[in-house]
Design a protein around this motif. Structure first.
Motif, short mmCIF file in Angstrom:
data_model
loop_
_atom_site.label_atom_id
_atom_site.label_comp_id
_atom_site.label_asym_id
_atom_site.label_seq_id
_atom_site.Cartn_x
_atom_site.Cartn_y
_atom_site.Cartn_z
N ASN A 76 0.80 -1.22 0.00
CA ASN A 76 0.00 0.00 0.00
C ASN A 76 0.85 1.28 0.00
OD1 ASN A 76 0.85 0.07 2.64
ND2 ASN A 76 -1.19 -0.07 3.53
N LEU A 77 2.15 1.13 0.07
CA LEU A 77 3.03 2.30 0.00
C LEU A 77 3.36 2.70 -1.44
CD1 LEU A 77 5.52 1.48 2.89
CD2 LEU A 77 3.60 3.09 2.92
N PHE A 78 3.18 1.79 -2.39
CA PHE A 78 3.53 2.13 -3.77
C PHE A 78 2.54 1.61 -4.83
CE2 PHE A 78 5.78 -1.67 -2.49
CZ PHE A 78 5.56 -2.55 -3.54
N VAL A 79 1.84 0.53 -4.58
CA VAL A 79 0.94 -0.06 -5.59
C VAL A 79 -0.24 0.86 -5.93
CG1 VAL A 79 -0.59 -2.00 -6.10
CG2 VAL A 79 1.66 -2.42 -5.11
N PRO A 80 -0.93 1.48 -4.97
CA PRO A 80 -2.08 2.33 -5.34
C PRO A 80 -1.71 3.46 -6.31
CG PRO A 80 -2.21 1.79 -3.04
CD PRO A 80 -0.86 1.31 -3.52
N ARG A 81 -0.54 4.05 -6.14
CA ARG A 81 -0.09 5.09 -7.07
C ARG A 81 -0.01 4.53 -8.48
NH1 ARG A 81 4.50 5.34 -9.45
NH2 ARG A 81 5.12 7.22 -10.50
N HIS A 114 2.38 12.40 4.67
CA HIS A 114 1.43 12.55 5.78
C HIS A 114 1.42 11.29 6.63
CE1 HIS A 114 -2.64 11.40 7.17
NE2 HIS A 114 -2.54 12.55 7.79
N ALA A 115 1.29 10.14 5.99
CA ALA A 115 1.22 8.87 6.73
C ALA A 115 2.50 8.60 7.50
CB ALA A 115 0.93 7.72 5.77
N LEU A 116 3.64 8.86 6.89
CA LEU A 116 4.92 8.61 7.56
C LEU A 116 5.14 9.56 8.73
CD1 LEU A 116 7.20 7.88 4.48
CD2 LEU A 116 6.27 6.24 6.12
N VAL A 117 4.82 10.84 8.54
CA VAL A 117 4.97 11.80 9.65
C VAL A 117 4.03 11.42 10.78
CG1 VAL A 117 4.58 14.20 10.33
CG2 VAL A 117 5.81 13.70 8.23
N LEU A 118 2.81 11.07 10.45
CA LEU A 118 1.83 10.72 11.48
C LEU A 118 2.26 9.49 12.27
CD1 LEU A 118 -0.95 11.55 12.56
CD2 LEU A 118 -1.94 9.94 10.94
#
Length: 172
Positions: A76-81, A114-118
């Protein structure tokens, strides 16, 4: 931003009122985000179906993978893009490689940042106002950029499918 202020207020002034307000704002935020996610996934599934109809030979994801990729850890970190890019390219020959791909990349970059900072900084400094402001700003930026991506792909598909809304004359 209201959520950030309410959460920060609750951390600074631990009272029943601030706890109630923070909880209420967070609950409304959760409901709105859930609705937005459901609507986005419905749009994505419909766009995938339209892209496949427009370009049967194009490489578009399967129905299950279009939705499922968002819930598979690491993927989910790269496939949706990649899925959104494939759907955009299959939607119309007028997909502008540089401009439209840059739009998708900007959206995805804002969303992942956003996800990584959160998840990283947010866990080490809970209630930090700078972290809250940065995460909310990144979420807002990703929402605006996603709206632009949705508008572009939808316009391309509507144009290709001839889905212009007919204007019906008013009765005399």
């Amino acid at each position: 931003m209201f959520r950030a202020v309410a959460v920060r207020d609750q951390h600074l002034h631990r009272t029943d009122a601030s706890l109630h307000r923070s909880g209420f704002v967070s609950m409304v935020f959760l409901y709105l985000m859930t609705a937005a996610i459901v609507l986005f996934l419905a749009w994505l599934a419909r766009s995938r179906r339209n892209a496949q109809e427009l370009s049967p030979q194009a490489s578009v994801p399967s129905r299950g993978w279009t939705i499922g990729a968002w819930f598979v850890p690491v993927a989910n970190l790269f496939v949706p893009r990649r899925l959104v890019l494939d759907i955009g390219r299959a939607s119309s020959p007028s997909w502008e490689q540089k401009r439209d791909t840059a739009r998708v990349n900007l959206w995805w970059g804002a969303w992942i940042t956003h996800a990584l900072v959160l998840t990283t900084v947010g866990q080490t400094a809970p209630g930090s106002m700078p972290v809250l402001v940065v995460t909310e700003a990144l979420m807002l930026a990703s929402a605006v950029l996603l709206a632009l991506v949705i508008e572009r792909i939808t316009a391309l598909q509507n144009s290709a499918l001839g889905a212009a809304v007919p204007v019906t004359p008013l009765p005399a």
